[in-house]
Write a protein that holds these residues in place. Structure first.
Motif, PDB file in Angstrom:
ATOM      1  N   PHE A  94       0.866  -1.182  -0.076  1.00  0.00           N
ATOM      2  CA  PHE A  94       0.067   0.016  -0.065  1.00  0.00           C
ATOM      3  C   PHE A  94       0.835   1.260  -0.124  1.00  0.00           C
ATOM      4  N   VAL A  95       1.864   1.279   0.845  1.00  0.00           N
ATOM      5  CA  VAL A  95       2.832   2.325   0.984  1.00  0.00           C
ATOM      6  C   VAL A  95       3.510   2.790  -0.543  1.00  0.00           C
ATOM      7  N   ILE A  96       3.961   1.411  -1.033  1.00  0.00           N
ATOM      8  CA  ILE A  96       4.644   1.836  -2.188  1.00  0.00           C
ATOM      9  C   ILE A  96       3.743   2.115  -3.421  1.00  0.00           C
ATOM     10  N   ALA A  97       2.528   1.797  -3.181  1.00  0.00           N
ATOM     11  CA  ALA A  97       1.435   2.192  -4.378  1.00  0.00           C
ATOM     12  C   ALA A  97       1.265   3.728  -4.179  1.00  0.00           C
ATOM     13  N   GLN A  98       1.010   4.091  -2.969  1.00  0.00           N
ATOM     14  CA  GLN A  98       0.933   5.502  -2.566  1.00  0.00           C
ATOM     15  C   GLN A  98       1.994   6.274  -3.174  1.00  0.00           C
ATOM     16  N   ALA A  99       3.229   5.892  -2.906  1.00  0.00           N
ATOM     17  CA  ALA A  99       4.393   6.553  -3.224  1.00  0.00           C
ATOM     18  C   ALA A  99       4.381   6.816  -4.722  1.00  0.00           C
ATOM     19  N   HIS A 100       4.112   5.830  -5.642  1.00  0.00           N
ATOM     20  CA  HIS A 100       4.287   5.699  -7.022  1.00  0.00           C
ATOM     21  C   HIS A 100       2.920   6.554  -7.408  1.00  0.00           C
ATOM     22  N   ALA A 101       1.763   6.897  -6.669  1.00  0.00           N
ATOM     23  CA  ALA A 101       0.982   7.502  -7.086  1.00  0.00           C
ATOM     24  C   ALA A 101       1.127   8.889  -7.064  1.00  0.00           C
ATOM     25  N   ALA A 102       2.144   9.487  -6.104  1.00  0.00           N
ATOM     26  CA  ALA A 102       2.284  10.670  -5.856  1.00  0.00           C
ATOM     27  C   ALA A 102       2.764  11.564  -6.993  1.00  0.00           C
ATOM     28  N   ILE A 103       2.397  12.653  -7.439  1.00  0.00           N
ATOM     29  CA  ILE A 103       2.781  13.565  -8.772  1.00  0.00           C
ATOM     30  C   ILE A 103       3.673  14.467  -8.292  1.00  0.00           C
ATOM     31  N   THR A 104       4.872  14.586  -8.717  1.00  0.00           N
ATOM     32  CA  THR A 104       5.975  15.544  -8.447  1.00  0.00           C
ATOM     33  C   THR A 104       6.576  16.332  -9.706  1.00  0.00           C
ATOM     34  N   VAL A 105       6.613  17.652  -9.604  1.00  0.00           N
ATOM     35  CA  VAL A 105       7.217  18.394 -10.691  1.00  0.00           C
ATOM     36  C   VAL A 105       7.871  19.618  -9.917  1.00  0.00           C
ATOM     37  N   ILE A 106       8.881  19.952 -11.019  1.00  0.00           N
ATOM     38  CA  ILE A 106       9.484  21.218 -10.572  1.00  0.00           C
ATOM     39  C   ILE A 106       9.183  22.479 -11.233  1.00  0.00           C
ATOM     40  N   ASP A 107       8.806  23.417 -10.323  1.00  0.00           N
ATOM     41  CA  ASP A 107       8.255  24.565 -11.040  1.00  0.00           C
ATOM     42  C   ASP A 107       9.455  25.896 -11.259  1.00  0.00           C
ATOM     43  N   ASP A 108       9.051  26.804 -11.779  1.00  0.00           N
ATOM     44  CA  ASP A 108       9.791  27.790 -12.282  1.00  0.00           C
ATOM     45  C   ASP A 108      10.726  28.409 -11.368  1.00  0.00           C
ATOM     46  N   SER A 109      10.325  28.218  -9.998  1.00  0.00           N
ATOM     47  CA  SER A 109      11.156  28.743  -9.009  1.00  0.00           C
ATOM     48  C   SER A 109      12.467  27.722  -8.642  1.00  0.00           C
ATOM     49  N   GLY A 110      12.122  26.341  -9.248  1.00  0.00           N
ATOM     50  CA  GLY A 110      13.071  25.308  -8.668  1.00  0.00           C
ATOM     51  C   GLY A 110      12.551  24.732  -7.710  1.00  0.00           C
ATOM     52  N   ALA A 111      11.422  24.850  -7.112  1.00  0.00           N
ATOM     53  CA  ALA A 111      10.742  23.908  -6.107  1.00  0.00           C
ATOM     54  C   ALA A 111      10.154  22.876  -6.412  1.00  0.00           C
ATOM     55  N   SER A 112      10.108  22.052  -5.569  1.00  0.00           N
ATOM     56  CA  SER A 112       9.195  20.650  -5.756  1.00  0.00           C
ATOM     57  C   SER A 112       7.812  20.815  -5.603  1.00  0.00           C
ATOM     58  N   VAL A 113       6.819  20.528  -6.318  1.00  0.00           N
ATOM     59  CA  VAL A 113       5.421  20.562  -6.070  1.00  0.00           C
ATOM     60  C   VAL A 113       4.762  19.153  -6.208  1.00  0.00           C
ATOM     61  N   THR A 114       4.446  18.654  -5.071  1.00  0.00           N
ATOM     62  CA  THR A 114       3.985  17.201  -5.020  1.00  0.00           C
ATOM     63  C   THR A 114       2.447  17.273  -4.711  1.00  0.00           C
ATOM     64  N   LEU A 115       1.596  16.404  -5.504  1.00  0.00           N
ATOM     65  CA  LEU A 115       0.381  16.119  -5.329  1.00  0.00           C
ATOM     66  C   LEU A 115      -0.092  14.589  -5.056  1.00  0.00           C
ATOM     67  N   GLY A 116      -0.832  14.337  -4.117  1.00  0.00           N
ATOM     68  CA  GLY A 116      -1.246  12.846  -4.098  1.00  0.00           C
ATOM     69  C   GLY A 116      -1.880  12.168  -5.076  1.00  0.00           C
ATOM     70  N   GLN A 117      -2.662  13.112  -5.808  1.00  0.00           N
ATOM     71  CA  GLN A 117      -3.349  12.822  -7.107  1.00  0.00           C
ATOM     72  C   GLN A 117      -3.624  13.940  -7.897  1.00  0.00           C
ATOM     73  N   PRO A 118      -3.880  13.729  -9.222  1.00  0.00           N
ATOM     74  CA  PRO A 118      -4.136  14.686 -10.048  1.00  0.00           C
ATOM     75  C   PRO A 118      -5.040  15.940  -9.465  1.00  0.00           C
ATOM     76  N   ALA A 119      -4.894  17.307  -9.775  1.00  0.00           N
ATOM     77  CA  ALA A 119      -5.503  18.328  -9.309  1.00  0.00           C
ATOM     78  C   ALA A 119      -6.822  18.269  -9.798  1.00  0.00           C
ATOM     79  N   GLY A 120      -7.741  18.366  -8.976  1.00  0.00           N
ATOM     80  CA  GLY A 120      -9.264  18.732  -9.576  1.00  0.00           C
ATOM     81  C   GLY A 120      -9.967  19.888  -9.253  1.00  0.00           C
ATOM     82  N   ARG A 121      -9.127  20.770  -8.438  1.00  0.00           N
ATOM     83  CA  ARG A 121      -9.754  22.076  -8.356  1.00  0.00           C
ATOM     84  C   ARG A 121      -8.755  23.108  -8.209  1.00  0.00           C
ATOM     85  N   VAL A 122      -8.338  23.979  -9.139  1.00  0.00           N
ATOM     86  CA  VAL A 122      -7.089  24.899  -9.502  1.00  0.00           C
ATOM     87  C   VAL A 122      -7.332  26.251  -9.233  1.00  0.00           C
ATOM     88  N   VAL A 123      -6.756  27.246  -8.763  1.00  0.00           N
ATOM     89  CA  VAL A 123      -6.750  28.483  -8.703  1.00  0.00           C
ATOM     90  C   VAL A 123      -5.742  28.981  -9.432  1.00  0.00           C
TER      91      VAL A 123
END
Length: 298
Positions: free
Chosen positions: A13-42
């Motif tokens: 379960f832990v491994i699956a959750q880790a694999h499900a996490a989404i991480t990208v690097i934004d334009d400031s060089g910081a990591s942005v991690t979501l547990g699942q695809p964003a559904g409500r964005v501002v």
């Protein structure tokens, strides 16, 4: 055995959750991690709204700032402020799982308060043409709309490549890009539009100035004697449409850009926003600089 199975299931379960996490690097060089695809964005910048739509996430934007007016559907999104002041209470009430901001466009003090809310924040500030395609792909990853995002980013990349192949090696045209007329302001080479000028075979006469948006004098422009002067307008250049922002230069009839009729206006939304529409603005500029070449004395 039961304990081992339970531990194995927990580990899986832990491994699956880790694999499900989404991480990208934004334009400031910081990591942005979501547990699942964003559904409500501002979205806290007009260019961000366009990028999110391009990435296939327009329907997920629950709040946006003033001037988020493209595409047409963006005009119906509830407003949460502008580049000077944000309605933080309304942002929180929208329950976003991702906020996309413009690092240098939103008030720093409010950014600190926004970050304190603990909501994932992606900083968007494309500085190069390639960054626009990359931004679309990264937002698509956060939204889980990778296929749509890749189609849009590839289309933009192809459009820019075609323009570069056609115009970049044409005879150079010296260009003064007028950002503002009072005070007189321009852009240096640390801006995506400088790349657009080069893409079209132009040379930014103030590329070496500091800072990124330097204030200059009329005398400096006269000394540079650009072959073309370009500014942003509410619409594209038309032969019968006056350009009030550039009228100041007409008094110097010996200025090359004036003498040859090379005063150009380009729809500001197409050249001031780092979005896929910049390819349209680039195409307009390339056509204008080609016209400047054709007006050279034979």
């Amino acid at each position: 055995m039961r304990l081992r199975r339970a531990l194995a299931l927990l580990a899986g379960f832990v491994i699956a959750q880790a694999h499900a996490a989404i991480t990208v690097i934004d334009d400031s060089g910081a990591s942005v991690t979501l547990g699942q695809p964003a559904g409500r964005v501002v979205s806290l910048a007009p260019h961000v709204t366009e990028l999110l739509f391009a990435a296939g996430g327009g329907a997920r934007i629950v709040g946006a700032v003033t001037y988020s007016d493209y595409p047409q559907e963006a005009r119906a999104i509830p407003r949460v402020g502008d580049n000077k002041a944000l309605d933080l209470e309304r942002i929180v009430a929208l329950h976003p799982d991702l906020i996309v901001v413009w690092r240098h466009g939103n008030a720093a003090r409010q950014m600190d308060r926004l970050m304190a809310l603990g909501i994932p924040i992606y900083f968007s500030e494309p500085k190069h043409l390639d960054d626009i395609a990359t931004s679309i792909d990264k937002l698509g990853t956060l939204l889980g709309t990778q296929a749509s995002a890749r189609a849009a980013s590839d289309a933009f990349t192809r459009d820019i490549a075609r323009l570069r192949a056609r115009y970049a090696r044409r005879p150079p045209v010296s260009v003064f890009y007028q950002v503002w007329d009072d005070p007189l302001m321009t852009l240096n080479r640390e801006n995506v539009f400088d790349e657009v000028i080069g893409l079209c075979g132009g040379i930014n006469v103030f590329a070496a100035e500091k800072p990124r948006v330097p204030t200059i004098s009329t005398e400096a422009v006269l000394a540079a004697n650009p072959e073309a002067i370009v500014t942003a307008t509410p619409g594209a250049t038309k032969p019968d449409r006056p350009l009030p922002a550039l009228d100041r230069w007409r008094r110097w009839s010996s200025l090359t850009a004036v003498a040859r009729g090379n005063l150009f206006g380009i729809d500001g939304d197409l050249i001031n926003r780092p979005t896929p529409r910049l390819a349209l603005g680039a195409a307009e500029l390339c056509r204008d600089l080609e016209a400047a070449r054709e007006r050279r004395p034979k």
